[in-house]
Design a protein around this motif. Structure first.
Motif, PDB file in Angstrom:
ATOM      1  N   TYR A  36      33.759 -20.693  58.541  1.00 28.83           N
ATOM      2  CA  TYR A  36      33.849 -19.518  57.691  1.00 28.83           C
ATOM      3  C   TYR A  36      33.637 -19.891  56.222  1.00 28.83           C
ATOM      4  O   TYR A  36      34.245 -20.849  55.718  1.00 28.83           O
ATOM      5  N   PRO A  37      32.820 -19.110  55.514  1.00 29.89           N
ATOM      6  CA  PRO A  37      32.623 -19.373  54.083  1.00 29.89           C
ATOM      7  C   PRO A  37      33.823 -18.890  53.278  1.00 29.89           C
ATOM      8  O   PRO A  37      34.695 -18.169  53.780  1.00 29.89           O
ATOM      9  N   GLU A  38      33.869 -19.252  52.009  1.00 29.79           N
ATOM     10  CA  GLU A  38      34.983 -18.864  51.147  1.00 29.79           C
ATOM     11  C   GLU A  38      34.987 -17.366  50.878  1.00 29.79           C
ATOM     12  O   GLU A  38      36.039 -16.756  50.751  1.00 29.79           O
ATOM     13  N   ARG A  39      33.804 -16.739  50.769  1.00 29.46           N
ATOM     14  CA  ARG A  39      33.706 -15.304  50.557  1.00 29.46           C
ATOM     15  C   ARG A  39      33.351 -14.654  51.885  1.00 29.46           C
ATOM     16  O   ARG A  39      32.362 -15.031  52.536  1.00 29.46           O
ATOM     17  N   LEU A  40      34.135 -13.685  52.296  1.00 35.34           N
ATOM     18  CA  LEU A  40      33.966 -13.121  53.632  1.00 35.34           C
ATOM     19  C   LEU A  40      34.579 -11.730  53.665  1.00 35.34           C
ATOM     20  O   LEU A  40      35.707 -11.532  53.226  1.00 35.34           O
ATOM     21  N   ASN A  41      33.829 -10.760  54.193  1.00 36.00           N
ATOM     22  CA  ASN A  41      34.339  -9.401  54.382  1.00 36.00           C
ATOM     23  C   ASN A  41      34.189  -9.073  55.863  1.00 36.00           C
ATOM     24  O   ASN A  41      33.076  -9.009  56.387  1.00 36.00           O
ATOM     25  N   CYS A  42      35.313  -8.892  56.547  1.00 38.61           N
ATOM     26  CA  CYS A  42      35.247  -8.729  58.005  1.00 38.61           C
ATOM     27  C   CYS A  42      34.544  -7.435  58.396  1.00 38.61           C
ATOM     28  O   CYS A  42      33.876  -7.382  59.438  1.00 38.61           O
ATOM     29  N   GLY A  43      34.665  -6.363  57.592  1.00 36.06           N
ATOM     30  CA  GLY A  43      33.951  -5.131  57.907  1.00 36.06           C
ATOM     31  C   GLY A  43      32.452  -5.336  57.885  1.00 36.06           C
ATOM     32  O   GLY A  43      31.726  -4.857  58.762  1.00 36.06           O
ATOM     33  N   ASN A  95      44.199  -1.849  47.339  1.00 35.16           N
ATOM     34  CA  ASN A  95      45.064  -0.703  47.659  1.00 35.16           C
ATOM     35  C   ASN A  95      45.279  -0.635  49.167  1.00 35.16           C
ATOM     36  O   ASN A  95      44.368  -0.914  49.958  1.00 35.16           O
ATOM     37  N   ARG A  96      46.468  -0.238  49.585  1.00 35.98           N
ATOM     38  CA  ARG A  96      46.736  -0.047  51.002  1.00 35.98           C
ATOM     39  C   ARG A  96      46.356   1.376  51.415  1.00 35.98           C
ATOM     40  O   ARG A  96      46.698   2.334  50.718  1.00 35.98           O
ATOM     41  N   VAL A  97      45.664   1.491  52.539  1.00 37.63           N
ATOM     42  CA  VAL A  97      45.247   2.785  53.068  1.00 37.63           C
ATOM     43  C   VAL A  97      45.823   2.936  54.467  1.00 37.63           C
ATOM     44  O   VAL A  97      45.495   2.150  55.371  1.00 37.63           O
ATOM     45  N   LEU A  98      46.677   3.930  54.641  1.00 37.94           N
ATOM     46  CA  LEU A  98      47.264   4.203  55.948  1.00 37.94           C
ATOM     47  C   LEU A  98      46.241   4.896  56.840  1.00 37.94           C
ATOM     48  O   LEU A  98      45.559   5.836  56.403  1.00 37.94           O
ATOM     49  N   LEU A  99      46.133   4.458  58.088  1.00 42.03           N
ATOM     50  CA  LEU A  99      45.229   5.065  59.063  1.00 42.03           C
ATOM     51  C   LEU A  99      46.064   5.555  60.240  1.00 42.03           C
ATOM     52  O   LEU A  99      46.783   4.770  60.867  1.00 42.03           O
ATOM     53  N   ARG A 100      45.952   6.843  60.540  1.00 43.59           N
ATOM     54  CA  ARG A 100      46.794   7.431  61.594  1.00 43.59           C
ATOM     55  C   ARG A 100      45.963   8.376  62.446  1.00 43.59           C
ATOM     56  O   ARG A 100      45.257   9.252  61.934  1.00 43.59           O
ATOM     57  N   GLY A 101      46.063   8.198  63.743  1.00 40.73           N
ATOM     58  CA  GLY A 101      45.349   9.059  64.672  1.00 40.73           C
ATOM     59  C   GLY A 101      45.170   8.357  66.000  1.00 40.73           C
ATOM     60  O   GLY A 101      45.415   7.154  66.135  1.00 40.73           O
ATOM     61  N   SER A 102      44.749   9.103  66.985  1.00 38.80           N
ATOM     62  CA  SER A 102      44.484   8.506  68.294  1.00 38.80           C
ATOM     63  C   SER A 102      43.142   7.778  68.261  1.00 38.80           C
ATOM     64  O   SER A 102      42.365   7.903  67.317  1.00 38.80           O
ATOM     65  N   ASN A 103      42.874   7.012  69.309  1.00 42.41           N
ATOM     66  CA  ASN A 103      41.620   6.261  69.379  1.00 42.41           C
ATOM     67  C   ASN A 103      40.427   7.209  69.397  1.00 42.41           C
ATOM     68  O   ASN A 103      40.353   8.122  70.228  1.00 42.41           O
ATOM     69  N   SER A 104      39.482   6.979  68.498  1.00 42.95           N
ATOM     70  CA  SER A 104      38.274   7.788  68.422  1.00 42.95           C
ATOM     71  C   SER A 104      37.247   7.042  67.588  1.00 42.95           C
ATOM     72  O   SER A 104      37.604   6.165  66.782  1.00 42.95           O
ATOM     73  N   ALA A 109      35.596   4.149  62.507  1.00 38.77           N
ATOM     74  CA  ALA A 109      34.773   4.171  61.295  1.00 38.77           C
ATOM     75  C   ALA A 109      35.648   4.092  60.047  1.00 38.77           C
ATOM     76  O   ALA A 109      35.297   3.427  59.069  1.00 38.77           O
ATOM     77  N   CYS A 110      36.787   4.751  60.065  1.00 42.30           N
ATOM     78  CA  CYS A 110      37.699   4.689  58.916  1.00 42.30           C
ATOM     79  C   CYS A 110      38.203   3.267  58.707  1.00 42.30           C
ATOM     80  O   CYS A 110      38.272   2.782  57.565  1.00 42.30           O
ATOM     81  N   TRP A 111      38.571   2.586  59.778  1.00 38.34           N
ATOM     82  CA  TRP A 111      39.077   1.211  59.645  1.00 38.34           C
ATOM     83  C   TRP A 111      38.000   0.302  59.054  1.00 38.34           C
ATOM     84  O   TRP A 111      38.273  -0.484  58.134  1.00 38.34           O
ATOM     85  N   LEU A 112      36.794   0.411  59.544  1.00 40.31           N
ATOM     86  CA  LEU A 112      35.704  -0.415  59.028  1.00 40.31           C
ATOM     87  C   LEU A 112      35.399  -0.084  57.570  1.00 40.31           C
ATOM     88  O   LEU A 112      35.106  -0.971  56.759  1.00 40.31           O
ATOM     89  N   ALA A 113      35.478   1.195  57.208  1.00 39.78           N
ATOM     90  CA  ALA A 113      35.209   1.598  55.827  1.00 39.78           C
ATOM     91  C   ALA A 113      36.257   1.026  54.877  1.00 39.78           C
ATOM     92  O   ALA A 113      35.933   0.575  53.771  1.00 39.78           O
ATOM     93  N   VAL A 114      37.510   1.056  55.292  1.00 41.02           N
ATOM     94  CA  VAL A 114      38.575   0.506  54.451  1.00 41.02           C
ATOM     95  C   VAL A 114      38.331  -0.977  54.187  1.00 41.02           C
ATOM     96  O   VAL A 114      38.458  -1.450  53.053  1.00 41.02           O
ATOM     97  N   THR A 115      37.975  -1.734  55.223  1.00 40.51           N
ATOM     98  CA  THR A 115      37.765  -3.170  55.029  1.00 40.51           C
ATOM     99  C   THR A 115      36.514  -3.442  54.202  1.00 40.51           C
ATOM    100  O   THR A 115      36.508  -4.344  53.358  1.00 40.51           O
ATOM    101  N   LYS A 116      35.436  -2.675  54.420  1.00 41.94           N
ATOM    102  CA  LYS A 116      34.236  -2.876  53.603  1.00 41.94           C
ATOM    103  C   LYS A 116      34.520  -2.570  52.135  1.00 41.94           C
ATOM    104  O   LYS A 116      33.955  -3.221  51.237  1.00 41.94           O
ATOM    105  N   VAL A 122      46.310  -0.231  56.878  1.00 44.00           N
ATOM    106  CA  VAL A 122      47.662  -0.190  57.442  1.00 44.00           C
ATOM    107  C   VAL A 122      47.622   0.817  58.578  1.00 44.00           C
ATOM    108  O   VAL A 122      47.703   2.028  58.352  1.00 44.00           O
ATOM    109  N   THR A 123      47.423   0.336  59.783  1.00 44.23           N
ATOM    110  CA  THR A 123      47.311   1.234  60.923  1.00 44.23           C
ATOM    111  C   THR A 123      48.697   1.528  61.492  1.00 44.23           C
ATOM    112  O   THR A 123      49.540   0.635  61.600  1.00 44.23           O
ATOM    113  N   VAL A 124      48.920   2.781  61.841  1.00 41.87           N
ATOM    114  CA  VAL A 124      50.177   3.181  62.470  1.00 41.87           C
ATOM    115  C   VAL A 124      49.844   3.969  63.730  1.00 41.87           C
ATOM    116  O   VAL A 124      48.732   4.454  63.911  1.00 41.87           O
TER     117      VAL A 124
END
Length: 561
Positions: A36-43, A95-104, A109-116, A122-124
């Motif tokens: 893994y390189p030093e700079r890395l964005n998992c999204g 910033n922390r972004v809460l993600l809430r909802g059933s699998n869809s 897409a929201c989770w990937l957008a937050v990481t990008k 912060v998934t609940v």
């Protein structure tokens, strides 16, 4: 340990990591994660880099009833949401972004957008209530939330000060309206490999929940260890399963692993085993993730369902009984991939597959991980001796501003809270949760071993064995049993189960009391809540008399011997 230059403007998560001397020793050199390189964005790595490797027009996500999403469509949606986060909502890196909802697909897409966008996901769980949500937001200092409209009510009622909630789905799709204003690619934030990508909160079955902090490299590490070397997915695979994306078992198995392999995932909300079996047949699912209870429930309904597409079935979340493993193999010809993981280590770290899988055993350390059995004082134990499971690898426990870090990490090892035995051939066998061992008249009784024996009886659907205080013996073993439909909850049934247990186990291990109940208490992620069973019977200090008596709570009856 010196951290890299952070891309985060909001440094709260990094500032509240435990001090480096309380971290586990991380195995980052010479293994599957050494590149893994030093700079890395998992999204970016999961989506954009995956498109470069596998192509943009492959299917990425399946909706239960809607159209498929290609990787190209998924990236376009992710980039639109990332633009909304930064340009419309003012979300800054860190910033922390809460993600809430059933699998869809939208939740993915929201989770990937937050990481990008360089923010912290912060998934609940959709099942969590306002008090739990308020606690998570307080601990993680959350000020932004993306929430499915179907799960909006409890989040609004949590009344978190300063929380900006953006809903998606339904007729009033605010996120969709904002996203429609944006087009064009979104350049992923140049995060460090050790910038925080997510905070996963433990299910909180007891006490205040703990926030487990994981870096961008950690997200890829669990894909490049367990998934790549044990699961071994292929680009044509279709993943599905019951764990929610708010649970790290589901986040890995239903999003990270398929995207890392260029495969696809079916993301849907399940109402039970019948619907899951129908989905396996309709979508030709090849890789399935669920807990042992899920496999047991599907076993009863396999007749008439086509599961011939399945080639990989992963079980985790709780101990997999040998009886369930063997029954699944007999019924399907597939050897379940057993595994133990933890929110603190993000995913599975001991497992085995194919000819290496052995019924009744969890497996061996996943490539990139090490494990040993030790005493409470940290001294290693020889093979064959039960003790505390200690693990280390490329990921490890880092609690968010929590003194319980000192208990989980000791001497550079993660102590999972499980009692295990390492067999002479290197395989690890689960004994019990360390705090669930029953001590009766000086004998140690592992509840899961007794449960496994009871599950071999044809009348038993589920079983949980816990200790109850006893004036003479210190504790006695109490079996809480869910019977199959049509089996009477009578003293005669209890006596039959007792006789069966005595034929399978040493006498001191056999339950002295049976409690018949309609269901066992579980968390929203499916984990058995043994503490609730112990609390229910904490006041009974002697053997129950012969005959049925009301136990309460589950509509069950109790029979003792």
């Amino acid at each position: 340990m010196e951290l890299s230059r952070s891309a985060h403007v909001d440094t709260f998560a990094r500032d509240h990591l435990p001090p480096p001397e309380q971290w586990p020793r991380l195995l980052l050199e010479g293994g599957p994660t050494a590149h893994y390189p030093e700079r890395l964005n998992c999204g970016f790595e999961l989506l954009d880099a995956g498109i470069a490797r596998f192509g943009a027009d492959r299917t990425a996500l399946h909706d239960a009833d809607g159209p498929r999403w290609t990787y190209r469509q998924l990236r376009a949606e992710v980039d639109r949401i990332a633009h909304v986060l930064t340009a419309e909502l003012g979300v800054a890196p860190g910033n922390r972004v809460l993600l809430r909802g059933s699998n869809s697909p939208r939740m993915a897409a929201c989770w990937l957008a937050v990481t990008k966008a360089g923010a912290v996901a912060v998934t609940v769980l959709a099942a969590q209530r306002r008090g739990e949500l308020r606690t998570v937001c307080e601990l993680a200092r959350v000020r932004h939330a993306l929430c499915d409209v179907s799960a909006l009510d409890e989040l609004v009622k949590a009344d978190v000060p300063g929380l900006r909630v953006t809903a998606f789905g339904g007729d009033d799709d605010e996120l969709g309206r904002l996203a429609a204003r944006h087009d064009g690619p979104y350049g992923a934030v140049d995060t460090a490999a050790d910038d925080v990508a997510l905070i996963a909160f433990t299910s909180g079955t007891t006490g205040r929940p703990k926030g487990c902090v994981h870096f961008h490299r950690d997200v890829l590490a669990v894909a490049d260890t367990f998934s790549a070397h044990v699961l071994r997915p292929e680009p044509e695979d279709v993943f599905a399963g019951s764990p929610p994306l708010g649970f790290t078992f589901g986040l890995g198995g239903l999003l990270v692993f398929p995207l890392r392999a260029g495969a696809s995932a079916l993301l849907a909300q399940w109402s039970g085993p019948e619907q899951m079996l129908e989905a396996v047949a309709r979508h030709r699912v090849t890789v399935l993730f669920t807990a042992p209870t899920g496999y047991r429930a599907m076993l009863e309904r396999l007749d008439g369902h086509d599961v011939s597409s399945l080639r990989r079935c992963v079980s985790a979340g709780e101990n997999l009984p040998e009886a369930t493993w063997r029954a699944w193999e007999r019924a399907t010809g597939l050897r379940l991939i057993n595994g133990i993981g933890a929110t603190e280590l993000l995913h599975i770290f001991i497992s085995a597959a194919d000819d290496d899988a052995r019924p009744g055993l969890t497996g061996v350390p996943v490539p990139g991980f090490e494990a040993r059995i030790q005493q409470p004082d940290g001294l290693p134990l020889p093979d064959g001796e039960p003790g505390l499971l200690a693990v280390r690898g490329p990921v490890g426990c880092r609690y968010l501003a929590d003194d319980r870090q000192r208990g989980y990490v000791q001497g550079g090892w993660n102590l999972t809270g499980d009692t295990y035995v390492r067999e002479p051939d290197g395989y690890f066998r689960f004994v019990a949760r360390a705090d669930d061992m029953i001590v009766s008249s000086g004998y140690n009784i592992a509840g899961p071993e007794v449960e496994d024996a009871l599950l071999r009886h044809p009348d038993v659907a589920e079983a949980a064995v816990v200790g109850r205080p006893d004036a003479r013996r210190g504790q006695i073993a109490v079996a809480h049993v869910v019977l199959r439909d049509g089996v009477p909850r009578t003293p005669e049934t209890a006596e039959e189960l007792g006789a069966f247990a005595r034929a399978e186990l040493a006498p001191y291990k056999c339950p002295r009391t049976f409690v018949f109940t309609a269901a066992l208490p579980r968390t929203p992620t499916g984990k058995l809540q043994r503490f609730r069973l112990r609390e229910a019977g904490a006041g009974d200090g002697a053997d129950a008399g012969a005959g049925a008596g009301g136990e309460g709570g589950g509509g069950g009856g109790e029979t003792g011997r």
